[in-house]
Design a protein around this motif. Sequence first.
Motif, PDB file in Angstrom:
ATOM      1  N   ASP A 205       7.213  34.543   5.070  1.00  0.00           N
ATOM      2  CA  ASP A 205       6.457  33.297   5.145  1.00  0.00           C
ATOM      3  C   ASP A 205       4.991  33.644   5.404  1.00  0.00           C
ATOM      4  O   ASP A 205       4.557  33.788   6.545  1.00  0.00           O
ATOM      5  N   PRO A 207       0.998  32.585   5.007  1.00  0.00           N
ATOM      6  CA  PRO A 207       0.235  31.335   4.892  1.00  0.00           C
ATOM      7  C   PRO A 207      -0.759  31.345   3.736  1.00  0.00           C
ATOM      8  O   PRO A 207      -1.983  31.352   3.924  1.00  0.00           O
ATOM      9  N   ASP A 208      -0.214  31.329   2.515  1.00  0.00           N
ATOM     10  CA  ASP A 208      -1.078  31.329   1.333  1.00  0.00           C
ATOM     11  C   ASP A 208      -0.649  30.255   0.337  1.00  0.00           C
ATOM     12  O   ASP A 208      -0.869  30.394  -0.868  1.00  0.00           O
ATOM     13  N   GLY A 209       0.001  29.209   0.863  1.00  0.00           N
ATOM     14  CA  GLY A 209       0.434  28.131  -0.019  1.00  0.00           C
ATOM     15  C   GLY A 209       1.616  28.487  -0.901  1.00  0.00           C
ATOM     16  O   GLY A 209       1.877  27.785  -1.889  1.00  0.00           O
ATOM     17  N   THR A 240      10.796  33.527   8.729  1.00  0.00           N
ATOM     18  CA  THR A 240       9.749  32.654   9.240  1.00  0.00           C
ATOM     19  C   THR A 240       9.852  32.572  10.758  1.00  0.00           C
ATOM     20  O   THR A 240      10.820  33.050  11.353  1.00  0.00           O
ATOM     21  N   GLN A 243       7.459  28.188  15.764  1.00  0.00           N
ATOM     22  CA  GLN A 243       6.305  28.299  16.639  1.00  0.00           C
ATOM     23  C   GLN A 243       6.591  27.678  18.012  1.00  0.00           C
ATOM     24  O   GLN A 243       7.389  26.747  18.126  1.00  0.00           O
ATOM     25  N   ARG A 254       8.622  22.126   6.820  1.00  0.00           N
ATOM     26  CA  ARG A 254       8.344  23.487   6.347  1.00  0.00           C
ATOM     27  C   ARG A 254       9.484  24.020   5.492  1.00  0.00           C
ATOM     28  O   ARG A 254       9.262  24.656   4.460  1.00  0.00           O
ATOM     29  N   THR A 257       9.400  22.746   2.031  1.00  0.00           N
ATOM     30  CA  THR A 257       8.443  23.502   1.222  1.00  0.00           C
ATOM     31  C   THR A 257       9.064  24.800   0.720  1.00  0.00           C
ATOM     32  O   THR A 257       8.871  25.195  -0.438  1.00  0.00           O
TER      33      THR A 257
END
Length: 297
Positions: A205, A207-209, A240, A243, A254, A257
Motif C-alpha cells: 500500500d 501512497p501514490d493513488g 497495509t 493507523q 480504503r 479502493t
Amino acid sequence: MRLSMSVTNFSRRDERRGLGEQLAEIAEAADRGGLYGVWVSDHLLQADPYGARPGETEMLEAYTTLGYLAARTSRVRLGTLVTAVTFRPPALLIKAVTTLDVLSGGRAMFGLGVGYHAEEAAAMGLPLPPVPERFDRLEETLQIALRMWTGDTSPYRGRHYTLEAPVGSPAPVARPHPPILIGGTGEKRTLPLVARYADACNVFDIPDGGATVRHKLGMLRGLCDEIGRPYEQIEKVISTRLQPGESTPSFVTRCSTFAELGIDHATVITTGPWTGESVATLVEAADQIAELASQDK
C-alpha cells in the motif's frame, strides 16, 4: 475482500500476563470474528520499523508460534509473511509448513521470499548470500516443495540443493497443497516466480493513488499471459497498516479502493503490538465489507 491480521510486533502490553496468553487472545478474537488469516513475521530479532531497535523487544520464532496459535484457534488460516528462504534448509522448512497444515486441519499458508535483513543475519549468524543466489535458492525451494507435496520422492539435484529422497509424509491436508505466497514485487525475478509457482502475490500500500499497484499487477498479468496461466488463479494480496485511531468506516473506504485496483485480500499490520481494540476494528471492517459485497450481488 478477505482481511487478515499480520503480527509484526510481539511486545507485551501487560507485564502481569504472559506473552503467549496475550498473543493467543488476539488470534482467538480474529478467529471468532471471521478474519481470514493470522500472519506472523519470520525474524529472530524485532524487525518492526515502528518498534524498538532490533534486540530490544520480544521476538518469537515463527513456526513454533504458529503451532501454538493453531492449537488456540479453529478456523483462521496461519502463515508467515514471509519466511526468508535462507533461514532453514528446504526440507526442514517444507516439513514445518506441512506439519502446521496437518495439525491445524489444512489451515497453513506458505509465505516465502528471498530475505533482506543484513543486520539480523550478521547479529544471529544467519546466511544471507548475494541477491541473485537467494533468488536461485527461492526457486529451488519452491520446486522441492511442489515435489514433496505431490509425493515425488525421486532425487532432486539443483544448483544449491541436493535431496536424494525428498519424502513428504504425511501429505498436507490442504489440496492440492498449502497456498504459496511469494513476497515482493521485483519485476526481473520475483513476479516471474509468482507467475510460475505462486497462488498469491504480495504488493504494498504505497501512497501514490494506486499507480504502483496497477503497474505491478499489470506486469503480473502479462507474465501470466506469456506462460499461458490464467491471471485469475493468483490471489492479489496487499499489505497495509491500520493507523492509530483509524475508524472502521475510514478503513472500509480504503479497502474499497483496494478492490477497485483488483486486490482480493488485505493483510493488516498496526503500529506496535495488536490490541483488543484494533482487532475489533478489523473484525467490524470485515463484517461491513462482507455486507457491502452481498449488496452488490
